[in-house]
Enzyme design. Structure first.
Site, mmCIF file in Angstrom:
data_model
loop_
_atom_site.group_PDB
_atom_site.id
_atom_site.type_symbol
_atom_site.label_atom_id
_atom_site.label_comp_id
_atom_site.label_asym_id
_atom_site.label_seq_id
_atom_site.Cartn_x
_atom_site.Cartn_y
_atom_site.Cartn_z
ATOM 1 N N HIS A 49 68.043 14.119 29.349
ATOM 2 C CA HIS A 49 68.256 12.858 28.621
ATOM 3 C C HIS A 49 69.218 13.018 27.455
ATOM 4 C CE1 HIS A 49 65.270 10.956 31.067
ATOM 5 N NE2 HIS A 49 64.349 11.819 30.710
ATOM 6 N N ARG A 74 67.060 22.315 29.017
ATOM 7 C CA ARG A 74 66.411 21.441 30.000
ATOM 8 C C ARG A 74 67.499 20.893 30.902
ATOM 9 N NH1 ARG A 74 62.430 16.256 29.267
ATOM 10 N NH2 ARG A 74 64.238 15.313 28.230
ATOM 11 N N GLU A 154 54.758 15.744 34.847
ATOM 12 C CA GLU A 154 54.889 14.413 34.236
ATOM 13 C C GLU A 154 54.682 13.274 35.225
ATOM 14 O OE1 GLU A 154 58.622 14.390 32.032
ATOM 15 O OE2 GLU A 154 59.683 15.474 33.580
ATOM 16 N N ASP A 180 56.666 10.497 30.058
ATOM 17 C CA ASP A 180 56.670 10.133 31.475
ATOM 18 C C ASP A 180 55.262 10.117 32.050
ATOM 19 O OD1 ASP A 180 59.292 9.473 32.357
ATOM 20 O OD2 ASP A 180 59.876 11.529 31.933
#
Ligand code: 3PY
Ligand code: MG
Length: 261
Positions: A49, A74, A154, A180
């Site tokens: 993200h 990530r 998640e 999430d």
């Protein structure tokens, strides 16, 4: 298990330390270095993200090391090729989002670990340069033990498969994505990373990781939350983000101005 010169994350986790990682989404190596220099033992660069691209990550990883912290990345959803590339660039850990099945976990481990665990392809030239490892065979001999793979839990499917994911060879830890998971557990009705349902599953994630001998971890919005979840067994906590740090710093100064004028 042998340690690897210039690599601290896995060794510290093995020694029983709880790791707190800063979290950076702004694609600015100097910002990541500043977060590292403040004293986090690791800094995670978020290319799911966050706004890091591959070229930025290569510089960002070096900047985090320069700041004295272990670089973690990530990777974007399902992008295990990027996991392998950023390990080549010197990352010490990889967080992969939405690992829902044992097959997902195996694909992730395959990209991040050399044989016999996985099938990571050879090419850590920048990693060995940054860590000052003169003989690349030394990296091959202990990379599997010294790069850390964290599978994000998640979704409901991931929870159903949690033991299979946790016990997958080459998966070193589980990492709760509470936002999430709250959306999944409420069937899209709410975003509440500390919902009652998430709290229940948090304890199950800790238990599943512990049962498999793996590291339980979680994303935490604040240091207070990180302290609370470490008391419940979490051993790897991400705290806030670079944007959060900036906003909080700016807000604190503005509030002082408002109070004094
Ligand atoms: C989540 O909470 O879903 C995350 O992915 C944390 O970054
Ligand atoms: Mg998430």
């Amino acid at each position: 298990m042998a340690s690897l010169p210039g690599f601290s994350l896995a060794a510290r986790l093995r020694a029983g330390e709880t790791i707190y990682t800063g979290w950076c989404g702004l694609p600015a190596p100097m910002v990541a270095e500043i977060v590292a220099r403040e004293g986090f033992s690791a800094v995670t660069l978020d290319s799911q993200h966050g706004m890091w691209d591959l070229a930025g990550l290569a510089v960002g990883i070096a900047a985090v090391r320069q700041g004295g912290a272990a670089p973690i990345v990530r990777v974007p959803l399902g992008d295990f090729a990027m996991a392998s590339r950023v390990l080549d660039f010197g990352a010490e850990g990889i967080i992969a989002p939405m690992i829902n099945t044992a097959a997902d976990a195996r694909a992730f481990a395959a990209a991040a670990k050399f044989p016999p665990i996985g099938e990571r392809s050879w090419g850590p030239h920048r990693a060995t340069m940054l860590a000052g490892i003169a003989n690349q065979k030394d990296y091959l001999a202990s990379a599997n033990d010294n790069v850390v793979t964290l599978a994000m839990i998640e979704t409901r499917v991931a929870l159903a498969n949690i033991d299979a994911i946790a016990s997958t060879p080459g998966i070193d830890g589980l990492f709760l994505g509470p936002s999430d998971l709250s959306i999944a557990l409420s069937d899209g009705r709410t975003l509440d990373p500390e919902s009652k349902e998430v709290e229940t599953e948090l304890d199950r994630i800790v238990a599943a990781a512990q049962k498999a001998g793996k590291i339980p971890g979680a994303f935490c919005a604040t240091a207070e939350r990180a302290v609370a979840v470490t008391k419940r067994g979490m051993r790897f906590c991400a705290i806030s983000s670079d944007m959060g740090f900036l906003r909080a710093g700016a807000r604190a100064q503005l509030d002082k101005l408002t109070a004094a004028t």
